[in-house]
Design an enzyme around this catalytic site. Structure first.
Site, PDB file in Angstrom:
ATOM      1  N   GLN A 177       1.958 -15.008  -8.156  1.00  0.00           N
ATOM      2  CA  GLN A 177       1.969 -16.374  -7.613  1.00  0.00           C
ATOM      3  C   GLN A 177       1.415 -17.386  -8.626  1.00  0.00           C
ATOM      4  O   GLN A 177       2.083 -18.366  -8.987  1.00  0.00           O
ATOM      5  CB  GLN A 177       1.126 -16.405  -6.324  1.00  0.00           C
ATOM      6  CG  GLN A 177       1.016 -17.777  -5.728  1.00  0.00           C
ATOM      7  CD  GLN A 177       0.229 -17.812  -4.437  1.00  0.00           C
ATOM      8  OE1 GLN A 177       0.552 -18.580  -3.553  1.00  0.00           O
ATOM      9  NE2 GLN A 177      -0.816 -17.013  -4.309  1.00  0.00           N
ATOM     10  N   LEU A 178       0.213 -17.145  -9.099  1.00  0.00           N
ATOM     11  CA  LEU A 178      -0.409 -18.080 -10.036  1.00  0.00           C
ATOM     12  C   LEU A 178       0.339 -18.097 -11.367  1.00  0.00           C
ATOM     13  O   LEU A 178       0.576 -19.159 -11.949  1.00  0.00           O
ATOM     14  CB  LEU A 178      -1.877 -17.693 -10.251  1.00  0.00           C
ATOM     15  CG  LEU A 178      -2.625 -18.481 -11.322  1.00  0.00           C
ATOM     16  CD1 LEU A 178      -2.633 -19.975 -11.004  1.00  0.00           C
ATOM     17  CD2 LEU A 178      -4.056 -17.958 -11.455  1.00  0.00           C
ATOM     18  N   ASP A 198       1.505  -4.333 -19.520  1.00  0.00           N
ATOM     19  CA  ASP A 198       0.821  -3.622 -18.437  1.00  0.00           C
ATOM     20  C   ASP A 198      -0.632  -3.442 -18.862  1.00  0.00           C
ATOM     21  O   ASP A 198      -0.900  -2.815 -19.898  1.00  0.00           O
ATOM     22  CB  ASP A 198       1.507  -2.268 -18.226  1.00  0.00           C
ATOM     23  CG  ASP A 198       0.922  -1.510 -17.041  1.00  0.00           C
ATOM     24  OD1 ASP A 198      -0.244  -1.773 -16.674  1.00  0.00           O
ATOM     25  OD2 ASP A 198       1.647  -0.662 -16.496  1.00  0.00           O
ATOM     26  N   ALA A 213      -3.850  -8.985 -11.263  1.00  0.00           N
ATOM     27  CA  ALA A 213      -4.863  -8.354 -10.410  1.00  0.00           C
ATOM     28  C   ALA A 213      -4.192  -7.518  -9.334  1.00  0.00           C
ATOM     29  O   ALA A 213      -3.008  -7.706  -9.038  1.00  0.00           O
ATOM     30  CB  ALA A 213      -5.749  -9.417  -9.755  1.00  0.00           C
ATOM     31  N   THR A 217      -4.248  -7.579  -5.747  1.00  0.00           N
ATOM     32  CA  THR A 217      -4.720  -8.631  -4.840  1.00  0.00           C
ATOM     33  C   THR A 217      -4.542  -8.305  -3.358  1.00  0.00           C
ATOM     34  O   THR A 217      -4.863  -9.142  -2.512  1.00  0.00           O
ATOM     35  CB  THR A 217      -3.983  -9.958  -5.126  1.00  0.00           C
ATOM     36  OG1 THR A 217      -2.574  -9.717  -5.032  1.00  0.00           O
ATOM     37  CG2 THR A 217      -4.323 -10.506  -6.495  1.00  0.00           C
ATOM     38  N   THR A 257     -12.545 -14.487  -7.980  1.00  0.00           N
ATOM     39  CA  THR A 257     -12.390 -14.872  -6.578  1.00  0.00           C
ATOM     40  C   THR A 257     -13.698 -15.265  -5.900  1.00  0.00           C
ATOM     41  O   THR A 257     -14.779 -14.815  -6.297  1.00  0.00           O
ATOM     42  CB  THR A 257     -11.756 -13.689  -5.799  1.00  0.00           C
ATOM     43  OG1 THR A 257     -11.823 -13.966  -4.403  1.00  0.00           O
ATOM     44  CG2 THR A 257     -12.477 -12.387  -6.050  1.00  0.00           C
ATOM     45  N   TYR A 280     -11.584  -4.737  -2.711  1.00  0.00           N
ATOM     46  CA  TYR A 280     -11.048  -5.820  -3.553  1.00  0.00           C
ATOM     47  C   TYR A 280     -12.188  -6.654  -4.117  1.00  0.00           C
ATOM     48  O   TYR A 280     -12.263  -6.881  -5.332  1.00  0.00           O
ATOM     49  CB  TYR A 280     -10.100  -6.695  -2.719  1.00  0.00           C
ATOM     50  CG  TYR A 280      -9.715  -7.995  -3.407  1.00  0.00           C
ATOM     51  CD1 TYR A 280      -8.807  -8.006  -4.453  1.00  0.00           C
ATOM     52  CD2 TYR A 280     -10.275  -9.215  -2.993  1.00  0.00           C
ATOM     53  CE1 TYR A 280      -8.451  -9.200  -5.084  1.00  0.00           C
ATOM     54  CE2 TYR A 280      -9.928 -10.406  -3.615  1.00  0.00           C
ATOM     55  CZ  TYR A 280      -9.013 -10.392  -4.656  1.00  0.00           C
ATOM     56  OH  TYR A 280      -8.682 -11.575  -5.281  1.00  0.00           O
ATOM     57  N   LYS A 321     -13.281  -6.884  -8.065  1.00  0.00           N
ATOM     58  CA  LYS A 321     -13.201  -8.163  -8.784  1.00  0.00           C
ATOM     59  C   LYS A 321     -14.560  -8.508  -9.390  1.00  0.00           C
ATOM     60  O   LYS A 321     -14.649  -9.029 -10.499  1.00  0.00           O
ATOM     61  CB  LYS A 321     -12.727  -9.283  -7.847  1.00  0.00           C
ATOM     62  CG  LYS A 321     -11.274  -9.207  -7.431  1.00  0.00           C
ATOM     63  CD  LYS A 321     -10.293  -9.379  -8.591  1.00  0.00           C
ATOM     64  CE  LYS A 321     -10.222 -10.788  -9.120  1.00  0.00           C
ATOM     65  NZ  LYS A 321      -9.194 -10.954 -10.167  1.00  0.00           N
TER      66      LYS A 321
HETATM   67  N1  NAP Z   1      -4.160 -15.304  -3.841  1.00  0.00           N
HETATM   68  C1  NAP Z   1      -5.378 -15.682  -3.491  1.00  0.00           C
HETATM   69  O1  NAP Z   1      -5.628 -16.152  -2.378  1.00  0.00           O
HETATM   70  C2  NAP Z   1      -6.518 -15.565  -4.477  1.00  0.00           C
HETATM   71  C3  NAP Z   1      -7.801 -15.999  -4.092  1.00  0.00           C
HETATM   72  C4  NAP Z   1      -8.847 -15.889  -4.992  1.00  0.00           C
HETATM   73  C5  NAP Z   1      -8.631 -15.370  -6.249  1.00  0.00           C
HETATM   74  N2  NAP Z   1      -7.385 -14.944  -6.597  1.00  0.00           N
HETATM   75  C6  NAP Z   1      -7.198 -14.384  -7.934  1.00  0.00           C
HETATM   76  O2  NAP Z   1      -6.209 -15.164  -8.599  1.00  0.00           O
HETATM   77  C7  NAP Z   1      -5.491 -14.331  -9.516  1.00  0.00           C
HETATM   78  C8  NAP Z   1      -4.000 -14.508  -9.291  1.00  0.00           C
HETATM   79  O3  NAP Z   1      -3.695 -14.157  -7.950  1.00  0.00           O
HETATM   80  P1  NAP Z   1      -2.213 -14.276  -7.375  1.00  0.00           P
HETATM   81  O4  NAP Z   1      -2.320 -14.892  -6.033  1.00  0.00           O
HETATM   82  O5  NAP Z   1      -1.303 -14.894  -8.380  1.00  0.00           O
HETATM   83  O6  NAP Z   1      -1.876 -12.726  -7.214  1.00  0.00           O
HETATM   84  P2  NAP Z   1      -0.454 -11.970  -7.190  1.00  0.00           P
HETATM   85  O7  NAP Z   1       0.613 -12.900  -6.733  1.00  0.00           O
HETATM   86  O8  NAP Z   1      -0.688 -10.722  -6.444  1.00  0.00           O
HETATM   87  O9  NAP Z   1      -0.178 -11.659  -8.727  1.00  0.00           O
HETATM   88  C9  NAP Z   1      -0.875 -10.648  -9.400  1.00  0.00           C
HETATM   89  C10 NAP Z   1       0.013 -10.169 -10.526  1.00  0.00           C
HETATM   90  O10 NAP Z   1      -0.693  -9.150 -11.237  1.00  0.00           O
HETATM   91  C11 NAP Z   1       0.272  -8.257 -11.697  1.00  0.00           C
HETATM   92  N3  NAP Z   1      -0.262  -6.948 -12.045  1.00  0.00           N
HETATM   93  C12 NAP Z   1      -0.709  -5.972 -11.226  1.00  0.00           C
HETATM   94  N4  NAP Z   1      -1.074  -4.889 -11.936  1.00  0.00           N
HETATM   95  C13 NAP Z   1      -0.842  -5.190 -13.243  1.00  0.00           C
HETATM   96  C14 NAP Z   1      -0.984  -4.479 -14.450  1.00  0.00           C
HETATM   97  N5  NAP Z   1      -1.449  -3.217 -14.496  1.00  0.00           N
HETATM   98  N6  NAP Z   1      -0.644  -5.105 -15.601  1.00  0.00           N
HETATM   99  C15 NAP Z   1      -0.159  -6.357 -15.604  1.00  0.00           C
HETATM  100  N7  NAP Z   1       0.023  -7.076 -14.477  1.00  0.00           N
HETATM  101  C16 NAP Z   1      -0.322  -6.491 -13.313  1.00  0.00           C
HETATM  102  C17 NAP Z   1       1.265  -8.127 -10.554  1.00  0.00           C
HETATM  103  O11 NAP Z   1       2.478  -7.635 -11.080  1.00  0.00           O
HETATM  104  P3  NAP Z   1       3.538  -6.869 -10.160  1.00  0.00           P
HETATM  105  O12 NAP Z   1       4.247  -7.969  -9.446  1.00  0.00           O
HETATM  106  O13 NAP Z   1       4.368  -6.141 -11.162  1.00  0.00           O
HETATM  107  O14 NAP Z   1       2.767  -5.975  -9.251  1.00  0.00           O
HETATM  108  C18 NAP Z   1       1.343  -9.558 -10.068  1.00  0.00           C
HETATM  109  O15 NAP Z   1       2.410 -10.229 -10.677  1.00  0.00           O
HETATM  110  C19 NAP Z   1      -6.022 -12.919  -9.299  1.00  0.00           C
HETATM  111  O16 NAP Z   1      -7.039 -12.658 -10.235  1.00  0.00           O
HETATM  112  C20 NAP Z   1      -6.662 -12.975  -7.915  1.00  0.00           C
HETATM  113  O17 NAP Z   1      -7.678 -12.018  -7.761  1.00  0.00           O
HETATM  114  C21 NAP Z   1      -6.326 -15.039  -5.748  1.00  0.00           C
END
Ligand code: NAP
Length: 326
Positions: free
Chosen positions: A21-22, A53, A77, A79, A118, A154, A158
């Site tokens: 997403q981000l 990866d 991450a 997530t 987070t 989680y 983190k």
């Molecule tokens: N979403 C929220 O509400 C929220 C809140 C607080 C903090 N955050 C933090 O914000 C950041 C971004 O979150 P997001 O919402 O964008 O999460 P997301 O949509 O789940 O995206 C996470 C990405 O990480 C990738 N990933 C997983 N394992 C990996 C690996 N081994 N090597 C490389 N890439 C890998 C995933 O790829 P695949 O698609 O291939 O699995 C996915 O594209 C994270 O650090 C999260 O903890 C998010």
């Protein structure tokens, strides 16, 4: 900014987890001409063949060689907060070990790293500072739970990830964010968003007469687009040699504060639905596998002190998520 540091007109940022997403918003929202974003996913992609990866050091080394970024943003991450309860090893592999691996490779090349974390990290809830002088919310919410002992997998991974990243790359900048959504903007900007909270609420609005939403957890709803802009602003500063931000832990999240119920009700209203159809319930009425903090509102004083533009108020962000969808 470091005196005499060159001001770059364009900095190259490599985004790990580039198709989450981000990551996608980072690629969509370059700050004018100032930033060139290369977002790389975990798997093979048409844009960049091999993928990056974080469990594979070789793929990290290769991406850093190919792109030669001035700054790396780690948006990768595990997530899935509830799913992590059943697969701690998988969550730790990316949130701790993978993040540390990327940090070490960046440190070895002296590349500034922004590591995204987070509000769920335990025991670190900074009460929001209300410029209007309203009483601090901290005084009016149930006492912060001892999340350190109750934290889910989680949150724990983190937190351990933050520590591991800082050990591997003491200059890394950790940015904590919260409650990130893309909302209806995703339908317009194909590929963005997915199962985020706002999108889920809008789906439920079309399926049900009413929706129960918890009203006793407080946080900062954050439009992913706003977060992306904030992170790119930070990346640009790091690329221009501003080492004052190295090693900092900053919060970047939507301004103000809300409960999940507030967010859902506002989303209903913006969609033209009756906000009264969103019914407030307590966390105890909505049991989930992983514990959530009751109060994780992030203050942004460090972010402001660093001269970074605060992220917009959460209501403004949500309004724009709807406007962008039109
Ligand atoms: N979403 C929220 O509400 C929220 C809140 C607080 C903090 N955050 C933090 O914000 C950041 C971004 O979150 P997001 O919402 O964008 O999460 P997301 O949509 O789940 O995206 C996470 C990405 O990480 C990738 N990933 C997983 N394992 C990996 C690996 N081994 N090597 C490389 N890439 C890998 C995933 O790829 P695949 O698609 O291939 O699995 C996915 O594209 C994270 O650090 C999260 O903890 C998010």
């Amino acid at each position: 900014m470091t005196p005499g540091a060159p001001i770059l007109s364009r900095c190259r940022v490599l985004v790990a987890g580039g198709f989450g997403q981000l990551g996608r918003w980072l690629a969509r929202r370059p700050v004018g001409d100032l930033v060139e974003v290369c977002n790389v996913g975990r798997k093979h992609s048409e844009i960049y063949g091999p993928g990056m990866d974080l469990s594979d050091r070789g793929s990290i080394e290769h991406a850093l060689e190919v792109f030669r970024p001035q700054v790396v943003i780690n948006a990768a991450a595990f997530t899935a907060v509830d799913a992590a309860e059943d697969d701690e090893a998988a969550a730790a592999a990316i949130n701790v070990d993978g993040s540390a691996r990327l940090a070490a490779e960046c440190a070895r090349r002296d590349i500034p790293l922004v590591h995204v974390s987070t509000d769920y990290v335990p025991g670190l809830y900074a009460p929001v500072e209300d410029p209007a002088g309203a009483p601090s919310l901290a005084a009016s919410v149930p006492e912060a739970i001892d999340f350190a002992s109750e934290a889910g997998v989680y949150a724990r991974t983190k937190w351990e990830g933050e520590l591991a990243v800082r050990r591997a790359h003491p200059g890394a900048t950790v940015v904590r964010t919260a409650w990130v959504y893309s909302g209806p903007a995703r339908s317009r900007l194909e590929g963005l968003g997915g199962g985020d909270f706002v999108t889920t609420m809008l789906r439920l609005e079309s399926e049900r007469d009413s929706v129960n939403v918890v009203d006793d957890q407080w946080g900062n709803p954050t439009f992913a687009c706003d977060l992306a802009e904030g992170l790119l602003q930070l990346a640009n500063r790091l690329a221009s040699g501003d080492r004052a931000l190295s090693g900092a832990v900053l919060n970047a999240a939507g301004g103000g504060r809300a409960t999940w119920h507030d967010l859902a009700a506002e989303a209903f209203a913006l969609a033209g639905a009756d906000r009264a159809r969103v019914l407030p319930v307590g966390t105890d009425e909505f049991p989930r596998p992983a514990a959530r903090p009751s109060f994780s509102v992030l203050g942004d004083s460090e972010w402001r002190r660093a001269g970074l533009m605060p992220l917009p108020h959460w209501r403004d962000g949500l309004r724009r998520a709807f406007t962008m969808a039109r």
